[in-house]
Design a protein around this motif. Structure first.
Motif, short mmCIF file in Angstrom:
data_model
loop_
_atom_site.label_atom_id
_atom_site.label_comp_id
_atom_site.label_asym_id
_atom_site.label_seq_id
_atom_site.Cartn_x
_atom_site.Cartn_y
_atom_site.Cartn_z
N GLU A 157 -4.02 11.57 -3.00
CA GLU A 157 -5.35 11.86 -3.53
C GLU A 157 -6.43 11.68 -2.46
O GLU A 157 -7.36 12.49 -2.36
N ALA A 158 -6.27 10.64 -1.64
CA ALA A 158 -7.23 10.40 -0.55
C ALA A 158 -7.16 11.51 0.48
O ALA A 158 -8.20 11.92 1.04
N ARG A 159 -5.97 12.02 0.77
CA ARG A 159 -5.83 13.13 1.71
C ARG A 159 -6.57 14.36 1.20
O ARG A 159 -7.23 15.07 1.97
N GLU A 160 -6.44 14.62 -0.08
CA GLU A 160 -7.05 15.82 -0.66
C GLU A 160 -8.57 15.69 -0.76
O GLU A 160 -9.29 16.68 -0.53
N ASN A 161 -9.06 14.50 -1.10
CA ASN A 161 -10.49 14.31 -1.32
C ASN A 161 -11.27 14.01 -0.05
O ASN A 161 -12.49 14.22 0.01
N GLY A 162 -10.59 13.46 0.96
CA GLY A 162 -11.28 13.04 2.17
C GLY A 162 -11.84 11.63 2.07
O GLY A 162 -12.49 11.14 3.00
N TYR A 163 -11.59 10.96 0.97
CA TYR A 163 -11.98 9.56 0.79
C TYR A 163 -11.01 8.94 -0.22
O TYR A 163 -10.31 9.64 -0.96
N ALA A 164 -10.98 7.61 -0.26
CA ALA A 164 -10.10 6.90 -1.18
C ALA A 164 -10.94 6.10 -2.18
O ALA A 164 -12.02 5.62 -1.86
N LEU A 165 -10.41 5.93 -3.37
CA LEU A 165 -11.09 5.23 -4.45
C LEU A 165 -10.22 4.10 -4.96
O LEU A 165 -9.00 4.26 -5.10
N ALA A 166 -10.83 2.96 -5.25
CA ALA A 166 -10.13 1.84 -5.88
C ALA A 166 -11.03 1.24 -6.95
O ALA A 166 -12.23 1.04 -6.74
N LEU A 167 -10.43 0.96 -8.11
CA LEU A 167 -11.17 0.39 -9.24
C LEU A 167 -10.60 -0.97 -9.60
O LEU A 167 -9.46 -1.07 -10.06
N GLU A 168 -11.36 -2.01 -9.34
CA GLU A 168 -11.03 -3.38 -9.76
C GLU A 168 -9.67 -3.87 -9.24
O GLU A 168 -9.05 -4.70 -9.87
N GLU A 169 -9.24 -3.39 -8.10
CA GLU A 169 -7.92 -3.80 -7.60
C GLU A 169 -7.96 -5.07 -6.76
O GLU A 169 -6.95 -5.75 -6.59
N ILE A 170 -9.13 -5.40 -6.23
CA ILE A 170 -9.31 -6.64 -5.48
C ILE A 170 -10.26 -7.58 -6.22
O ILE A 170 -9.99 -8.78 -6.35
N LEU A 171 -11.37 -7.05 -6.71
CA LEU A 171 -12.35 -7.82 -7.48
C LEU A 171 -12.59 -7.14 -8.82
O LEU A 171 -12.85 -5.93 -8.86
N GLN A 172 -12.48 -7.90 -9.90
CA GLN A 172 -12.75 -7.32 -11.21
C GLN A 172 -14.22 -6.89 -11.30
O GLN A 172 -15.11 -7.59 -10.84
N GLY A 173 -14.43 -5.73 -11.89
CA GLY A 173 -15.77 -5.20 -12.03
C GLY A 173 -16.27 -4.41 -10.84
O GLY A 173 -17.38 -3.88 -10.87
N GLU A 174 -15.43 -4.28 -9.79
CA GLU A 174 -15.87 -3.60 -8.57
C GLU A 174 -15.26 -2.21 -8.46
O GLU A 174 -14.08 -2.01 -8.74
N ILE A 175 -16.06 -1.27 -8.01
CA ILE A 175 -15.60 0.06 -7.63
C ILE A 175 -15.88 0.24 -6.15
O ILE A 175 -16.94 -0.18 -5.66
N ALA A 176 -14.93 0.81 -5.43
CA ALA A 176 -15.10 0.98 -3.98
C ALA A 176 -14.51 2.30 -3.53
O ALA A 176 -13.46 2.73 -4.01
N ILE A 177 -15.22 2.95 -2.61
CA ILE A 177 -14.67 4.13 -1.94
C ILE A 177 -14.66 3.84 -0.44
O ILE A 177 -15.39 2.98 0.04
N ALA A 178 -13.81 4.56 0.28
CA ALA A 178 -13.69 4.34 1.71
C ALA A 178 -13.30 5.63 2.42
O ALA A 178 -12.62 6.49 1.86
N THR A 179 -13.75 5.72 3.67
CA THR A 179 -13.34 6.80 4.56
C THR A 179 -12.83 6.18 5.85
O THR A 179 -13.29 5.12 6.27
N ALA A 180 -11.87 6.83 6.47
CA ALA A 180 -11.20 6.25 7.63
C ALA A 180 -11.98 6.45 8.92
O ALA A 180 -12.70 7.45 9.09
N LEU A 181 -11.82 5.49 9.82
CA LEU A 181 -12.27 5.61 11.20
C LEU A 181 -11.03 5.84 12.05
O LEU A 181 -10.04 5.12 11.93
N VAL A 182 -11.09 6.84 12.93
CA VAL A 182 -9.90 7.23 13.69
C VAL A 182 -10.21 7.30 15.17
O VAL A 182 -11.36 7.50 15.58
N SER A 183 -9.17 7.13 15.98
CA SER A 183 -9.30 7.26 17.42
C SER A 183 -9.29 8.75 17.79
O SER A 183 -9.01 9.61 16.94
N PRO A 184 -9.60 9.09 19.05
CA PRO A 184 -9.59 10.51 19.44
C PRO A 184 -8.26 11.21 19.19
O PRO A 184 -8.25 12.43 18.97
N ASP A 185 -7.15 10.47 19.20
CA ASP A 185 -5.85 11.12 18.95
C ASP A 185 -5.49 11.13 17.47
O ASP A 185 -4.38 11.53 17.11
#
Length: 269
Positions: A202-230
């Motif tokens: 899903e993250a590959r298709e959307n270009g970002y990843a989503l997580a709902l309450e998987e680390i902290l209850q009540g929290e929503i988080a999205i993330a995008t990757a940082l990559v090296s030149p290669d």
């Protein structure tokens, strides 16, 4: 060479350690082993507790603790109940952050992103099977847990981790899943291998990843990757909010483009 199964020497589990290497200094390793006993501690540790957690005898632990205390890396707590990390450890945290080129070039981008989103913005760096937070720009509501630089989270169940895995091959993703100690941190933590793979896809298709309450209850988080030149994934930018204020669709629609722009700006340096 062996893979350690617990956090010995201050490194994460399943890290390769070659103790037979003639350049490997056991005394330094033992000192790091003592310092690592504080990673999961919730209170000052006694000498017996340090020895047990570090897997060494009390006399060996005493010598190491004494040396580190003389150098300022271990101290007695204010109530003299046991030992705690010393203030000089912070010198090395500062050195790492100011000399890491990714952190340096990301900092102004993260500050601008935080001004725009008015939610928590984090920068995490990959270290084996975990992500370690190197920058945390706070929002109007926070827990102590969510403010600490150096806090680490597993790759398998976090938005940043899935953003990172989205830039890996299926074989690399499977290896991470297999080696991870998958446990439910909250009732909504995804631990099933097939479900994790689906989230990575899903993250590959959307270009970002989503997580709902998987680390902290009540929290929503999205993330995008940082990559090296290669193309190697180095870490991620996270934006985190509260499910009391946002639903998943609105949060992603509002913040995913901004996270993508910020990651792109950092990756282009």
């Amino acid at each position: 060479m062996r893979y350690i199964q617990k956090a010995e020497y201050g490194v994460p589990p399943n890290t390769s350690i070659d103790e037979s290497d003639p350049l490997f200094v056991q005394a330094i390793a033992r000192a790091m082993q003592v310092l690592s006993t504080f990673h999961e501690a919730g209170k000052p540790l006694t000498l017996n507790e340090i020895a047990a957690a570090g897997g060494m005898g009390k006399s060996a632990a005493q010598r190491v603790v004494h040396t580190l205390r003389q150098l300022g890396y271990i101290d007695r707590d204010a109530d003299d109940r046991g030992y705690v990390p010393g203030i000089r450890i912070l010198d090395h945290t500062r050195d790492y952050l100011r000399m890491n080129p990714l952190v340096a070039r990301a900092s102004p981008v993260l500050m601008e992103l935080r001004r725009n989103v008015r939610e928590r913005v984090d920068l995490s760096l990959r270290d084996g099977l975990r992500l370690v937070y190197a920058a945390r720009l706070q929002s109007k509501r926070e827990t102590f847990f969510a403010t600490l630089v150096g806090q680490s989270v597993p790759i398998y169940c976090t938005s940043g981790g899935r953003a990172v895995m989205a830039h890996m091959s299926d074989a690399e993703v499977d290896e991470i899943i297999e080696r991870s100690v998958r446990r439910e941190i909250t009732p909504r933590t995804i631990t099933d291998p097939a479900a994790i793979r689906a989230k990575v896809q899903e993250a590959r298709e959307n270009g970002y990843a989503l997580a709902l309450e998987e680390i902290l209850q009540g929290e929503i988080a999205i993330a995008t990757a940082l990559v090296s030149p290669d193309g190697t994934p180095l870490g991620a930018i996270h934006i985190a909010g509260s499910l009391s204020e946002w639903d998943a669709e609105s949060f992603c629609r509002r913040f995913a483009p901004l996270a993508g722009e910020a990651a792109g700006a950092i990756n282009r340096f």
